[in-house]
Design a protein around this motif. Structure first.
Motif, short mmCIF file in Angstrom:
data_model
loop_
_atom_site.label_atom_id
_atom_site.label_comp_id
_atom_site.label_asym_id
_atom_site.label_seq_id
_atom_site.Cartn_x
_atom_site.Cartn_y
_atom_site.Cartn_z
N LEU A 48 82.28 45.61 67.24
CA LEU A 48 80.88 45.79 67.55
C LEU A 48 80.56 47.22 67.11
O LEU A 48 80.99 48.19 67.74
N VAL A 49 79.89 47.33 65.98
CA VAL A 49 79.64 48.62 65.36
C VAL A 49 78.30 49.17 65.86
O VAL A 49 77.25 48.56 65.65
N LEU A 108 84.95 36.20 59.06
CA LEU A 108 84.69 34.91 59.71
C LEU A 108 83.26 34.81 60.21
O LEU A 108 82.75 33.70 60.38
N GLY A 109 82.62 35.94 60.47
CA GLY A 109 81.26 35.90 60.97
C GLY A 109 80.69 37.29 61.13
O GLY A 109 81.42 38.28 61.16
N LEU A 121 81.13 42.29 63.63
CA LEU A 121 81.90 41.86 62.47
C LEU A 121 83.17 41.18 62.99
O LEU A 121 83.90 41.76 63.78
N HIS A 122 83.41 39.97 62.53
CA HIS A 122 84.54 39.17 62.99
C HIS A 122 85.43 38.84 61.79
O HIS A 122 84.98 38.23 60.82
N TYR A 123 86.68 39.27 61.87
CA TYR A 123 87.63 39.10 60.77
C TYR A 123 88.89 38.36 61.23
O TYR A 123 89.34 38.55 62.36
N ARG A 124 89.46 37.62 60.32
CA ARG A 124 90.80 37.06 60.49
C ARG A 124 91.74 37.98 59.72
O ARG A 124 91.47 38.37 58.59
N VAL A 125 92.87 38.34 60.34
CA VAL A 125 93.88 39.14 59.68
C VAL A 125 94.72 38.20 58.84
O VAL A 125 95.21 37.19 59.33
N LEU A 126 94.87 38.50 57.57
CA LEU A 126 95.54 37.59 56.65
C LEU A 126 97.06 37.69 56.70
O LEU A 126 97.74 36.78 56.25
#
Length: 188
Positions: free
Chosen positions: A144-145, A168-169, A180-185
């Motif tokens: 949450l920026v 992801l979103g 900002l929603h990320y999946r760690v690869l």
């Protein structure tokens, strides 16, 4: 297998606290707080460092109160219902329910927790999250920026880790906060 999430409120320049340790600029408004509640709702176990625990234990006496705004009552219940593990070399006892202390972060133990858990886990506190990121244990990141630049302080992410992420979103709130929603690869 359960997932491990890292959720943080950060300044635009990537800090969770400014150079004096202040994070008053990060206090979420009701909309952002309700959104953050939803992020935490499915978490069965919260992993946190001592400093974050000292801040978050504020929620313990809020549980069960009926004189609070609904989003505050809601988070107090989420806090109360979650298991909490505090990683600290100095803390000897806790004063919140469903809480235990571990003297050090053990990636093997956390990996085992993920394998055995029936609900997802979260890691909080930038230093502890950094250890989990370095160990390859974090599955998803929610940032949450806040619309502020603080110029220095406690980094939200470790400086010596490189990870590839997949978006992801995203969502922008009326107050300027961006989720900002990320999946760690993890090597993908």
């Amino acid at each position: 297998m359960a997932k491990l999430f890292y959720t943080a409120i950060a300044s635009l320049d990537g800090y969770v606290a400014d150079a004096e340790g202040n994070f008053d600029w990060s206090m979420p408004d009701p909309d952002v707080h309700a959104f953050a509640n939803e992020l935490e709702r499915g978490i069965g176990t919260q992993l946190m460092g001592r400093k974050l625990y000292e801040v978050m234990k504020f929620w313990e006496p809020m549980y069960g109160r009926k004189d609070l705004p609904p989003f505050i009552e809601d988070y107090a219940t989420i806090w109360h219902d979650a298991e909490k593990i505090v990683y600290s070399k100095t803390l000897r006892e806790v004063d919140t329910k469903r809480t235990r202390i571990e003297s050090s972060f053990d990636p093997v133990d956390v990996g085992r927790m993920k394998t055995e858990a029936t609900a997802d886990l979260s890691v909080g506190g930038a230093e502890l999250a950094g250890q989990a990121l370095k160990a390859g244990l974090v599955d998803e990141i929610h940032f949450l920026v806040s619309p502020v630049i603080v110029g220095g302080g406690k980094r939200a992410l470790p400086h010596d880790v490189r990870l590839n992420l997949a978006l992801l979103g995203q969502r922008v709130f009326p107050n300027g906060v961006a989720h900002l929603h990320y999946r760690v690869l993890n090597g993908e």
